[in-house]
Design an enzyme around this catalytic site. Structure first.
Site, short mmCIF file in Angstrom:
data_model
loop_
_atom_site.label_atom_id
_atom_site.label_comp_id
_atom_site.label_asym_id
_atom_site.label_seq_id
_atom_site.Cartn_x
_atom_site.Cartn_y
_atom_site.Cartn_z
N ASP A 39 0.85 -1.18 0.00
CA ASP A 39 0.00 0.00 0.00
C ASP A 39 0.89 1.23 0.00
O ASP A 39 2.10 1.14 -0.25
CB ASP A 39 -0.98 -0.01 1.18
CG ASP A 39 -0.27 -0.01 2.54
OD1 ASP A 39 0.95 0.25 2.60
OD2 ASP A 39 -0.95 -0.26 3.55
N THR A 84 -8.65 -1.59 -10.88
CA THR A 84 -8.63 -0.14 -10.72
C THR A 84 -9.29 0.52 -11.94
O THR A 84 -9.02 0.14 -13.07
CB THR A 84 -7.18 0.38 -10.58
OG1 THR A 84 -6.55 -0.30 -9.50
CG2 THR A 84 -7.15 1.87 -10.32
N THR A 85 -10.12 1.51 -11.70
CA THR A 85 -10.79 2.20 -12.80
C THR A 85 -10.28 3.63 -12.93
O THR A 85 -9.56 4.13 -12.07
CB THR A 85 -12.32 2.21 -12.59
OG1 THR A 85 -12.63 2.86 -11.34
CG2 THR A 85 -12.87 0.79 -12.54
N SER A 109 -13.55 -3.72 -15.10
CA SER A 109 -14.01 -2.55 -14.36
C SER A 109 -14.87 -2.97 -13.18
O SER A 109 -15.06 -2.21 -12.22
CB SER A 109 -14.81 -1.62 -15.27
OG SER A 109 -15.97 -2.28 -15.75
N ASN A 110 -15.38 -4.19 -13.24
CA ASN A 110 -16.23 -4.71 -12.17
C ASN A 110 -16.14 -6.24 -12.18
O ASN A 110 -16.38 -6.86 -13.22
CB ASN A 110 -17.67 -4.26 -12.38
CG ASN A 110 -18.53 -4.46 -11.16
OD1 ASN A 110 -18.57 -5.56 -10.60
ND2 ASN A 110 -19.21 -3.42 -10.73
N HIS A 143 -22.35 5.59 -5.98
CA HIS A 143 -21.30 4.88 -5.26
C HIS A 143 -21.00 5.58 -3.93
O HIS A 143 -21.49 6.68 -3.67
CB HIS A 143 -20.02 4.82 -6.10
CG HIS A 143 -20.03 3.71 -7.10
ND1 HIS A 143 -20.59 3.85 -8.35
CD2 HIS A 143 -19.54 2.44 -7.05
CE1 HIS A 143 -20.46 2.72 -9.03
NE2 HIS A 143 -19.83 1.85 -8.26
N LYS A 147 -15.18 6.92 -3.42
CA LYS A 147 -14.79 6.54 -4.79
C LYS A 147 -14.19 7.74 -5.49
O LYS A 147 -14.78 8.82 -5.54
CB LYS A 147 -15.99 6.01 -5.56
CG LYS A 147 -15.61 5.45 -6.94
CD LYS A 147 -16.71 4.63 -7.55
CE LYS A 147 -16.32 4.08 -8.91
NZ LYS A 147 -15.15 3.20 -8.84
N THR A 154 -17.71 0.87 -14.30
CA THR A 154 -18.87 0.08 -14.71
C THR A 154 -19.83 0.92 -15.54
O THR A 154 -20.34 0.48 -16.58
CB THR A 154 -19.60 -0.48 -13.47
OG1 THR A 154 -18.69 -1.30 -12.74
CG2 THR A 154 -20.83 -1.27 -13.85
#
Length: 246
Positions: A39, A84-85, A109-110, A143, A147, A154
């Site tokens: 991370d 990751t989007t 994306s999902n 969402h 986010k 999506t």
């Protein structure tokens, strides 16, 4: 199978929890395990040396870091599953690198099985609606407030598929619009909402609506783990259509 988690936000933690659940219910030799977590606190350790402890990496970070993280996985020679989007303008470039270097990349994306079935329903309905201009189509997505990208990945998939199938729509815009050739995509952010996507078709006489609502992140997490298990031993670029044979 040994998994490296790249990113330890809400999705990274949800994936770790699902892996722990699987470890409790699966035969020990078959259960996936998390062997390393990266991370923002140990980003400097994201090197081939540490990545090669794992059989596959699962990447859920930010639009600004995903591209380089995937390249580091390629350098280490380990398959990578990315969710990751907000960065996919660079995806075609990564697909070429993946093919040239004979690496393995799975992008979605999902990762929800339900959402990917929803994608298929959306394409079919949009194809039917192409012949019925009396219906005005719009897309809403909701969402959680944390986010970082809008519209969601999506929603972008849904919107792009609608634009491809409905010839009277030339592009989508992430705002209210009265331009007939534009598909209106509206994004909302509310506390503790895993994800809701709604496609509306409205006419003077009636309305048609299809909707997918996530109840938790568990479905996304399980889909990402399933993709990691499926990807091991493969080379090339893949997505949910490949895994689900859609």
């Amino acid at each position: 199978m040994k998994i490296a988690l790249i990113g330890y936000g809400k999705m990274g933690k949800a994936i770790e929890e699902e892996i722990q659940r699987l470890a409790e219910t699966s035969p020990k030799k078959n259960a996936p395990t998390v062997v390393t977590i990266f991370d923002e606190h140990n980003a400097k350790d994201l090197t081939p040396k540490y990545l090669q402890r794992a059989d596959v990496a699962i990447e859920f970070t930010t639009p600004h870091t995903a591209y380089n993280n995937i390249l580091k996985c390629f350098e280490a020679g380990i398959p990578v599953v990315c969710g990751t989007t907000g960065w996919t303008d660079k995806l075609p470039e990564l697909q070429k690198i993946c093919k040239k270097q004979k690496q393995a990349l799975f992008y979605a994306s999902n990762f929800s099985i339900g959402v990917n079935l929803f994608f298929e329903v959306n394409r079919k309905l949009a194809k039917l609606m192409n012949k019925h201009p009396q219906y005005e189509v719009s897309l809403h997505e909701i969402h959680h407030t944390e986010k970082k990208d809008a519209p969601s990945g999506t929603a972008i998939v849904l919107a792009n598929d609608i634009v491809k199938k409905i010839k009277r729509k030339e592009k989508w815009v992430n705002k209210k619009t009265k331009v007939a050739a534009q598909l209106e995509v509206l994004s909302y952010r509310e506390k503790d909402v895993p994800g809701i996507h709604i496609v509306n078709y409205d006419s003077e006489f009636d309305s048609i609506q299809i909707q997918h609502s996530a109840h938790s992140r568990r479905g996304f997490a399980l889909g990402a783990i399933q993709a990691a298990l499926w990807l091991k031993g493969k080379t090339g670029y893949f997505d949910m259509k490949d895994m689900l044979e859609l």
